[in-house]
Design a protein around this motif. Structure first.
Motif, mmCIF file in Angstrom:
data_model
loop_
_atom_site.group_PDB
_atom_site.id
_atom_site.type_symbol
_atom_site.label_atom_id
_atom_site.label_comp_id
_atom_site.label_asym_id
_atom_site.label_seq_id
_atom_site.Cartn_x
_atom_site.Cartn_y
_atom_site.Cartn_z
ATOM 1 N N LYS A 40 0.816 -1.118 -0.168
ATOM 2 C CA LYS A 40 -0.060 0.064 -0.130
ATOM 3 C C LYS A 40 0.865 1.188 -0.011
ATOM 4 C CE LYS A 40 -4.060 2.195 0.658
ATOM 5 N NZ LYS A 40 -4.648 2.592 -0.497
ATOM 6 N N GLU A 42 1.598 4.395 0.365
ATOM 7 C CA GLU A 42 1.024 5.852 1.163
ATOM 8 C C GLU A 42 2.293 6.759 1.008
ATOM 9 O OE1 GLU A 42 -1.707 7.186 3.027
ATOM 10 O OE2 GLU A 42 -2.314 5.601 1.406
ATOM 11 N N GLN A 45 1.055 9.745 -1.235
ATOM 12 C CA GLN A 45 0.110 10.383 -0.662
ATOM 13 C C GLN A 45 0.518 11.848 -0.799
ATOM 14 O OE1 GLN A 45 -2.970 11.744 -0.358
ATOM 15 N NE2 GLN A 45 -3.381 9.560 0.505
ATOM 16 N N PHE A 50 1.306 9.111 4.539
ATOM 17 C CA PHE A 50 -0.039 8.902 5.190
ATOM 18 C C PHE A 50 -0.519 10.121 6.260
ATOM 19 C CE2 PHE A 50 2.451 7.370 8.690
ATOM 20 C CZ PHE A 50 1.570 7.422 9.943
ATOM 21 N N ARG A 53 -3.282 12.613 5.749
ATOM 22 C CA ARG A 53 -4.624 11.983 6.084
ATOM 23 C C ARG A 53 -5.137 12.436 7.568
ATOM 24 N NH1 ARG A 53 -6.559 7.661 2.740
ATOM 25 N NH2 ARG A 53 -4.887 6.661 1.426
ATOM 26 N N CYS A 158 -6.967 5.127 5.461
ATOM 27 C CA CYS A 158 -6.171 4.119 4.794
ATOM 28 C C CYS A 158 -6.673 2.494 4.824
ATOM 29 C CB CYS A 158 -4.678 4.106 5.181
ATOM 30 S SG CYS A 158 -3.573 3.276 4.640
#
Length: 325
Positions: A40, A42, A45, A50, A53, A158
């Protein structure tokens, strides 16, 4: 109490602002791990981690008066940048308290996003005390990096995406390995998976010598790290598990992992050569776990979060030179 309704509300506020990051795979990484490895990413991002977020979730949940007065956060860099960007886009003043030994890239990027940066010595000074003092003096709202409900809810988005993407790939049972500092991402993702796909089990990954969450999970009580500095995985070095995050992680997580700095750097090199993504060491500990601790993982699939990519050029070059992918 933080639950799925808070994460869903955060997802609604993040809609159109955060990126839906991809779930990547590589046959080469599968061969090393002996199972399918899903990453994943991130690191793709906004602000390179992450943390955007949680930053957006927290700032967007404030009242107009609170945003006008401004916010303050303490961070080694990724939470700093996430909050700074969220504050900038909400036209809110922002102060960030950062350790003086944080990577120069993270300090420079935080300033470039319009935040005032206050540096401190993480071995001799207490960031909580510094943040509380400045917040009181200036009337700022403190946004903690992990022990903050709206931050945990934001990180949980996430987990919502992982549940959706796992369904798309027909993954029903798997360990989900998560880089862990104070435990906000681990707790948020764990809560989202509990609601949406309970067959996916969160497991925290940390650097050796700073594995306070793994030791705390094993003992059932909060354990502290003896040191506050000394790992290349600076992004996930914290004093101890959070007061809000630890009970959640104690309930939902499987056993934790600890990897060496060299293993994290090796994972940085492999992520670049095999997936074409850039990771920082702290953001690579989950991938390192999947690749170099295969006997401690269950199932035919493993999902790992590549949580951040804010690495100094010199360290990145060193990782590629030493390990080459």
């Amino acid at each position: 109490m933080i639950d799925i309704t808070h994460i869903e509300a955060a997802a609604a506020r993040l809609s159109g602002h955060a990126l839906r990051t991809p779930l990547l795979g590589s046959a080469f990484l599968n061969d090393i791990a002996g199972r399918r490895v899903w990453v994943k990413a991130e690191c793709l991002q906004h602000t390179g981690s992450f943390k955007f977020r949680g930053g957006w979730s927290a700032v967007s949940a404030l009242s107009a008066e609170q945003r006008e007065a401004g916010v303050i956060a303490y961070s080694s860099g990724n939470h700093a940048q996430g909050v700074a960007l969220a504050a900038q886009r909400h036209h809110a003043p922002c102060v960030i308290v950062m350790p003086g030994d944080a990577p120069r890239l993270k300090i420079d990027n935080t300033r470039a996003l319009g935040a005032e940066v206050v540096l401190y010595d993480r071995e001799r000074e207490n960031r909580d005390a510094i943040g509380a003092r400045i917040a009181s003096e200036r009337g700022l709202t403190l946004i903690k990096p992990y022990d903050e409900p709206e931050v945990i809810a934001g990180q949980g988005t996430c987990g919502l995406e992982i549940a959706e993407q796992a369904t798309e790939h027909r993954i029903r049972q798997a360990d989900v390995i998560i880089p862990c500092g104070g435990g906000g991402l681990t707790a948020g993702v764990g809560l989202a998976l509990e609601s949406r796909m309970p067959g996916l089990r969160p497991r925290p990954a940390e650097p050796e010598g700073f594995d306070d969450t793994a030791r705390s999970l094993a003992s059932g009580e909060v354990c502290r790290n003896a040191r506050q500095a000394g790992s290349l995985c600076d992004a996930i070095v914290t004093p101890a598990p959070g007061a809000l995050t630890f009970p959640i992680n104690c309930r939902l997580c499987g056993p934790g992992f600890a990897v060496t700095d060299d293993e994290a750097l090796h994972a940085v090199a492999l992520a670049f050569t095999r997936l074409k993504i850039v990771l920082e060491p702290g953001g690579a500990v989950a991938l390192a776990t999947a690749l170099f601790r295969p006997d401690e993982i269950e199932g035919d699939d493993v999902i790992v979060i590549a949580s951040g990519g804010n690495i100094d050029a010199g360290l990145f070059t060193s990782a590629l030179s030493r390990f080459g992918g």
